[in-house]
Design a protein around this motif. Structure first.
Motif, mmCIF file in Angstrom:
data_model
loop_
_atom_site.group_PDB
_atom_site.id
_atom_site.type_symbol
_atom_site.label_atom_id
_atom_site.label_comp_id
_atom_site.label_asym_id
_atom_site.label_seq_id
_atom_site.Cartn_x
_atom_site.Cartn_y
_atom_site.Cartn_z
ATOM 1 N N VAL A 453 57.754 35.981 38.051
ATOM 2 C CA VAL A 453 56.315 36.231 37.929
ATOM 3 C C VAL A 453 55.538 34.920 37.885
ATOM 4 C CG1 VAL A 453 54.529 37.243 36.454
ATOM 5 C CG2 VAL A 453 56.705 38.436 36.789
ATOM 6 N N SER A 454 56.050 33.928 37.176
ATOM 7 C CA SER A 454 55.327 32.663 37.033
ATOM 8 C C SER A 454 55.131 31.976 38.386
ATOM 9 C CB SER A 454 56.077 31.732 36.086
ATOM 10 O OG SER A 454 57.393 31.482 36.568
ATOM 11 N N ALA A 458 51.544 31.320 40.290
ATOM 12 C CA ALA A 458 51.144 29.966 40.691
ATOM 13 C C ALA A 458 50.833 29.909 42.185
ATOM 14 C CB ALA A 458 52.246 28.970 40.342
ATOM 15 N N ALA A 459 51.643 30.618 42.992
ATOM 16 C CA ALA A 459 51.414 30.624 44.435
ATOM 17 C C ALA A 459 50.093 31.297 44.775
ATOM 18 C CB ALA A 459 52.573 31.330 45.134
ATOM 19 N N ALA A 460 49.820 32.435 44.148
ATOM 20 C CA ALA A 460 48.575 33.149 44.427
ATOM 21 C C ALA A 460 47.365 32.335 43.982
ATOM 22 C CB ALA A 460 48.589 34.506 43.720
ATOM 23 N N ALA A 461 47.475 31.672 42.837
ATOM 24 C CA ALA A 461 46.355 30.846 42.359
ATOM 25 C C ALA A 461 46.110 29.672 43.295
ATOM 26 C CB ALA A 461 46.655 30.343 40.945
ATOM 27 N N ARG A 480 47.645 41.859 43.253
ATOM 28 C CA ARG A 480 47.660 43.322 43.127
ATOM 29 C C ARG A 480 49.053 43.808 42.739
ATOM 30 N NH1 ARG A 480 45.339 46.290 48.159
ATOM 31 N NH2 ARG A 480 47.110 45.202 49.100
ATOM 32 N N ALA A 481 50.114 43.200 43.331
ATOM 33 C CA ALA A 481 51.484 43.571 42.973
ATOM 34 C C ALA A 481 51.791 43.220 41.522
ATOM 35 C CB ALA A 481 52.468 42.870 43.912
ATOM 36 N N LEU A 482 51.300 42.077 41.065
ATOM 37 C CA LEU A 482 51.512 41.689 39.675
ATOM 38 C C LEU A 482 50.793 42.643 38.727
ATOM 39 C CD1 LEU A 482 51.114 37.795 39.924
ATOM 40 C CD2 LEU A 482 53.232 39.087 39.625
ATOM 41 N N HIS A 483 49.622 43.106 39.145
ATOM 42 C CA HIS A 483 48.877 44.051 38.316
ATOM 43 C C HIS A 483 49.587 45.396 38.257
ATOM 44 C CE1 HIS A 483 45.714 46.322 36.486
ATOM 45 N NE2 HIS A 483 45.516 47.039 37.569
ATOM 46 N N VAL A 491 45.167 38.147 34.027
ATOM 47 C CA VAL A 491 45.225 37.074 35.032
ATOM 48 C C VAL A 491 45.350 37.666 36.426
ATOM 49 C CG1 VAL A 491 46.536 35.072 35.840
ATOM 50 C CG2 VAL A 491 46.208 35.454 33.385
ATOM 51 N N ALA A 492 46.175 38.708 36.544
ATOM 52 C CA ALA A 492 46.343 39.356 37.845
ATOM 53 C C ALA A 492 45.040 40.029 38.285
ATOM 54 C CB ALA A 492 47.474 40.382 37.769
ATOM 55 N N ILE A 493 44.337 40.671 37.346
ATOM 56 C CA ILE A 493 43.073 41.321 37.690
ATOM 57 C C ILE A 493 42.041 40.284 38.128
ATOM 58 C CG2 ILE A 493 41.196 42.740 36.813
ATOM 59 C CD1 ILE A 493 43.170 43.956 34.833
ATOM 60 N N ALA A 494 41.921 39.194 37.344
ATOM 61 C CA ALA A 494 40.953 38.150 37.687
ATOM 62 C C ALA A 494 41.285 37.510 39.022
ATOM 63 C CB ALA A 494 40.924 37.095 36.583
ATOM 64 N N GLY A 495 42.571 37.271 39.267
ATOM 65 C CA GLY A 495 42.968 36.682 40.543
ATOM 66 C C GLY A 495 42.679 37.597 41.714
ATOM 67 N N TYR A 496 42.913 38.882 41.527
ATOM 68 C CA TYR A 496 42.641 39.836 42.606
ATOM 69 C C TYR A 496 41.144 39.899 42.911
ATOM 70 C CZ TYR A 496 42.407 44.251 45.149
ATOM 71 O OH TYR A 496 42.150 45.206 46.097
ATOM 72 N N VAL A 497 40.326 39.890 41.873
ATOM 73 C CA VAL A 497 38.870 39.907 42.071
ATOM 74 C C VAL A 497 38.413 38.640 42.779
ATOM 75 C CG1 VAL A 497 36.651 39.857 40.885
ATOM 76 C CG2 VAL A 497 38.428 41.440 40.125
ATOM 77 N N ALA A 498 38.958 37.498 42.351
ATOM 78 C CA ALA A 498 38.554 36.231 42.963
ATOM 79 C C ALA A 498 38.951 36.156 44.428
ATOM 80 C CB ALA A 498 39.181 35.071 42.192
ATOM 81 N N SER A 499 40.114 36.721 44.774
ATOM 82 C CA SER A 499 40.578 36.653 46.154
ATOM 83 C C SER A 499 39.799 37.575 47.084
ATOM 84 C CB SER A 499 42.070 36.996 46.215
ATOM 85 O OG SER A 499 42.277 38.344 45.802
#
Length: 643
Positions: A453-454, A458-461, A480-483, A491-499
């Motif tokens: 997961v880590s 890191a890759a998605a960020a 989305r997969a992490l969520h 973190v997964a939700i925020a990353g998905y929204v940002a992307s």
């Protein structure tokens, strides 16, 4: 016929002495070697007497028929003799039952399959209504399993977090909880729990004096290790007086105790005494052998002592022999530690560039040896040559990339190895390479059953900083997969929204309510306290602050500064009057001052010639050097004399 009657009589008899049972069984088996029932009775008696080796010999004599009939006993005897593969196979073939589950959990624990052992203890703990006498034992074993999971680097499977009131009443559970905290690095908490475990054990009314001494020894050995880690060497020296290594029956505990005693007494002053002390206790065998993390540390200490006494050739031979029996590349810590000590022995005590000149050529012959690779990388980094360190890792990754082995590909995208490479890229500001490496790793791990997961996070960020829409889409898919794996992962939700915000805002608009408000995140932060404590400034602010600080210490001399500057009287002119304003042109030559008036005919002519707009004289046009010497090309007059 006589053998059958004896076996039937033996089954109906009630003999309390297991030695008598064995003698009776031997008498029957002397007349009928294949009597299955008598063989079964004999192995049970041998196990009761802890004579496990003899029990296994009886099983071998009875063949597969006896092993199948007495599967549970065969599994237990194999487990006690350290034959874990045979024990695992036997216990899995035994019909399901609570006893079999207990034994299977013990075998898996000893085989260091702690995850599966923890699952079995969890299942057994769910049904304790009719087995209330097992509650305490299950609790003790489950705490011990969690401690081993933490040591093994699998904290995500640890189930226990806090001790209950009932847990604190048992010295075994308290001791195991202390071991769990040790694995986490919480040595202060471990010290408190070990002290409590000692007190409970000393005041226990259920244990005899001999049993108390036997139980206290391993607790004190662990307490000694904790005191060393806390730097309390004086307290450790006092505790040493209560530890009698010769009274420890288990070789594994004795070896750990001797190792901790050597470290506590700081015998490193004389490396030869240290070497002798660490090699004084023989290695544990069978079911008493050390766990992997214990053996790794003790082997490391042993090789470190070998290096101190300059046994370079011996280390090279022993480590090379062990490495030849292990697969490469390997991410196993024990294997890579052997490579590190092999490299240290090859360097023969040298460091820096001298060590690199001896170790770097080895990497060309063993490019997939990760322990050797990381040693070379560390030496390059210590010398400030991060570029060569990056080149070394990239060369190894390229070698693994060409392999079709799944193990090699898994090593190629190992999160730990890639984190080293990414850190080196960050030192040199290679943002594009970081994004490329993490994207490749994410593409590999996304299709695996248990991706790290880590690394995916890191890759998605990293992909969020890309201007390519495809990278943003990939980042969104990863988040989305992490969520989906963890619905509470903000973190997964925020990353998905940002992307997806710039790609399809309507798709993520509903997710915004699940994110906390910025005011909530910073509402309890005291800005003034942060500023007074010292906030790290930006580069521009740091430069301005440095300039201001430099100005405060050393300022440019201005008019006001000179006026207030204290001057010694010895440097002042004789007619100095502090009330009189000094001449502002006093720093200029006299002829350049406005009050200058030339005297004499020559002085007036020179002043007139320098007046702007006045007549120009050819003589004045000449340079001072030409006026004096007649120019650089002027011929010198010949001296008069005889020809």
């Amino acid at each position: 016929m006589v053998a059958q009657s004896l076996a039937s009589l033996l089954q109906r008899a009630s003999i309390d002495d297991h030695e008598e049972v064995i003698q009776s069984c031997n008498a029957v088996l002397a007349k009928s070697k294949s009597d299955l029932k008598t063989q079964h009775i004999k192995v049970v008696a041998l196990i009761k007497l802890d004579r496990y080796e003899e029990a296994l010999k009886t099983f071998e004599a009875g063949g597969d028929t006896l092993k199948k009939r007495a599967g549970l006993e065969y599994a237990y005897a194999s487990y006690k003799c350290g034959k874990l593969e045979e024990a695992t196979e036997a216990v899995t073939n035994v019909a399901a039952g609570r006893g079999a589950s207990h034994l299977e959990a013990q075998v898996l624990y000893r085989a260091e399959n702690f995850k599966r052992a923890a699952e079995l203890y969890e299942q057994l703990s769910q049904d304790t209504t009719s087995h209330s006498h097992e509650v305490n034992d299950l609790n003790i074993n489950s705490w011990a399993t969690d401690a081993q999971l933490q040591w093994k680097g699998q904290p995500e499977y640890v189930r226990h977090d806090r001790l209950s009131r009932e847990d604190l009443e048992s010295f075994e559970t308290t001791y195991n909880a202390a071991c769990l905290n040790m694995a986490k690095g919480a040595f202060k908490q471990s010290e408190i729990l070990l002290n409590r475990a000692q007190n409970i054990c000393r005041t226990s009314e259920d244990l005899s004096a001999e049993d108390k001494d036997a139980e206290l020894l391993p607790i004190m050995v662990q307490q000694l290790y904790v005191l060393i880690r806390l730097g309390k060497l004086e307290e450790a020296e006092v505790l040493l007086q209560d530890i009698s290594v010769d009274n420890i029956s288990e070789l594994s505990t004795k070896k750990i105790a001797r190792n901790n005693i050597v470290l506590a007494r700081q015998t490193t002053v004389n490396p030869f005494i240290l070497y002798k002390a660490l090699h004084d206790t023989p290695d544990a065998i069978n079911n008493d052998r050390l766990f992997e993390f214990q053996d790794r540390d003790l082997v490391g200490n042993s090789h470190a002592a070998d290096l101190l006494v300059q046994k370079y050739e011996g280390i090279i031979r022993s480590t090379s022999k062990s490495l030849s029996k292990r697969a490469t590349p390997s991410t196993d810590a024990s294997t890579n530690l052997l490579s590190v000590y092999n490299a240290a022995a090859q360097a023969e005590g040298q460091t820096g560039q001298k060590a690199l000149s001896k170790i770097a050529p080895l990497l060309e012959r063993r490019p997939t040896d990760l322990g050797l690779l990381l040693t070379v990388v560390q030496l390059y980094v210590n010398s400030g040559n991060t570029t060569s360190a990056i080149t070394a890792i990239e060369r190894t990754l390229h070698s693994l990339e060409e392999s079709i082995s799944e193990t090699d590909q898994s090593t190629r995208f190992n999160p730990g190895l890639l984190s080293v490479l990414v850190s080196l890229y960050q030192l040199e500001g290679r943002k594009v390479q970081i994004r490329t490496v993490l994207a490749q790793a994410a593409a590999y791990w996304r299709v695996k059953s248990e991706p790290p997961v880590s690394l995916l996070r890191a890759a998605a960020a990293s992909l969020l900083h890309s201007e390519d829409r495809a990278d943003l889409t990939t980042a969104g898919e990863i988040f989305r997969a992490l969520h989906q794996q963890d619905a509470n992962d903000r973190v997964a939700i925020a990353g998905y929204v940002a992307s997806q915000a710039t790609l399809n805002y309507e798709q993520v608009e509903s997710q915004l309510d699940r994110l906390p408000e910025v005011s909530d995140l910073v509402g309890d932060i005291d800005v003034s306290a942060l500023e007074s404590a010292g906030v790290s400034p930006s580069a521009s602010s740091a430069a301005a602050a440095a300039a201001a600080f430099a100005g405060a210490r050393k300022r440019a001399a201005g008019a006001d500064d000179r006026a207030h500057k204290r001057v010694r009287k010895s440097r002042l002119p004789k007619d100095f009057d502090p009330a009189k304003k000094p001449d502002p042109e006093r720093w200029l030559p006299i002829r350049d001052r406005s009050s200058y008036r030339p005297k004499g005919k020559k002085g007036k002519q020179r002043a007139a010639a320098l007046t702007q707009g006045g007549p120009v004289s050819e003589k004045v046009e000449e340079s001072p050097a030409q006026q004096k010497t007649g120019g650089s090309n002027a011929k010198k007059p010949k001296k008069k004399g005889k020809r």
